[in-house]
Design an enzyme around this catalytic site. Sequence first.
Site, PDB file in Angstrom:
ATOM      1  CG  HIS A  15      -2.280  -8.614  23.232  1.00 52.54           C
ATOM      2  ND1 HIS A  15      -1.018  -9.159  23.124  1.00 52.54           N
ATOM      3  CD2 HIS A  15      -2.452  -8.323  24.550  1.00 52.54           C
ATOM      4  CE1 HIS A  15      -0.456  -9.210  24.317  1.00 52.54           C
ATOM      5  NE2 HIS A  15      -1.298  -8.699  25.203  1.00 52.54           N
ATOM      6  CG  ASP A  49      -6.320 -13.265  21.157  1.00 52.72           C
ATOM      7  OD1 ASP A  49      -6.563 -14.034  22.111  1.00 52.72           O
ATOM      8  OD2 ASP A  49      -5.638 -12.233  21.271  1.00 52.72           O
ATOM      9  CD  GLN A  84      -8.841 -10.196  28.089  1.00 48.69           C
ATOM     10  OE1 GLN A  84      -9.624 -10.292  29.036  1.00 48.69           O
ATOM     11  NE2 GLN A  84      -7.534 -10.051  28.271  1.00 48.69           N
ATOM     12  CE  LYS A 133      -4.631 -12.717  28.910  1.00 50.26           C
ATOM     13  NZ  LYS A 133      -4.204 -11.600  29.758  1.00 50.26           N
ATOM     14  CB  CYS A 177       0.335  -5.913  24.952  1.00 57.19           C
ATOM     15  SG  CYS A 177       1.526  -6.320  26.238  1.00 57.19           S
TER      16      CYS A 177
END
Length: 401
Positions: free
Chosen positions: A119, A196, A199, A222, A359
């Site tokens: 991203h 990261d 998700q 999220k 993104c």
Amino acid sequence: MLTTAAPLDVLADFPAIPAGWAYLDTAATSQKPRPVLDAIARGYGETYATVHRGVYQRSADMTLAFEAARARVAKFIGGRTEEVVFVRGATEGINLVAQCWAATQLKAGDRILLSALEHHSNIVPWQMAAEKVGAEIDVVPLTEDHRIDLDAMAAMLTERHKLVALAHVSNVLGSVLDARRATELAHGVGAKILIDGCQAVARLPVDVAAIGCDFYVFSGHKLYGPTGIGVLWGRYDLLDAMPPYQGGGSMIDRVSFARTTYAPPPGRFEAGTPHIVGVVGLHAAIDYVDDIGLERIHAHEAALVTNTRAALSGINSVRLFGPADSAGIVSFAVEGVHPHDVATILDEGNVAIRAGHHCAQPLMELLEVPATARASFGVYNGPADVAALVKGIERVTRIFG
């Protein structure tokens, strides 16, 4: 082959999803369950006060709730309470590490390793830090089924690499990183690694201690929580050696015009009045997800992904991206139709998906498409949503056929 795992039945917990609306944009932001909405309403309407400052009882109570949320986050991801920094979101968390660790620890000639599927939030901050110190950035390629190629990563890493930053789950492809192996590879050359987890945390059990990583970031919105709140987890020894990200109230030990000393982590990185009710809402969101069980959530979403990919693969003009076992996300393209047109037609049938570059423009270039359509699932989705999506795609092919 269709998957028939027992589905979740929690749609009634989400008042913002009306009957007949297939919300398939959870990878962008999740809808909020009633326990989170109730916690936010109580936080503003009944128990609101500042934290860490007031000596009156309500402020003390809110401070206890705020710090209880920090402890809850730590337990949720397997870290220690003093290693949890509240930030506005994963983007701020990555920028904090880029400016307070990378920009102070790296030097000219050092290298940063990213992957082709990252991203923009896990690309641009490292570019900014690299430009500041004269470091260089390398990019790990993907395997044929669109996973980060860890064998290639192993071959690329050198002792000049000081930082690795990778997505735990791709926001476009849904591919899942073997985070433990990636960490071992990074540490094998003495590099630090940031994961990261935006998700991942709403779909997979995460244990930063078991992974062994140095930094882990995620966003609350999220994870069925509020916007404007996120988490940076970092190993305490690293946080303790880092300078502040911003100056202001709360992050200080003592201030004089001659000299200021700073609070220990995590307070050092939490300047100003925090998003108090956002933290309370995040606590409620973590409780909600844990009550369901991340193993159940993952199985539920895996079944939806399998069934969606099976149905879409039967439509000749549809091209699927990502591995077959992607986590909660199905990206695709319809031949001869721009993804924005796909999304518009689906919206006419009350199906909400995301269309664009997500993104992740470097990934779009790698896939040789300007954009993709993306359906992403949450705990509130079910077979009817998959059926509505497939019906909508069939309509797209008829209109443009």
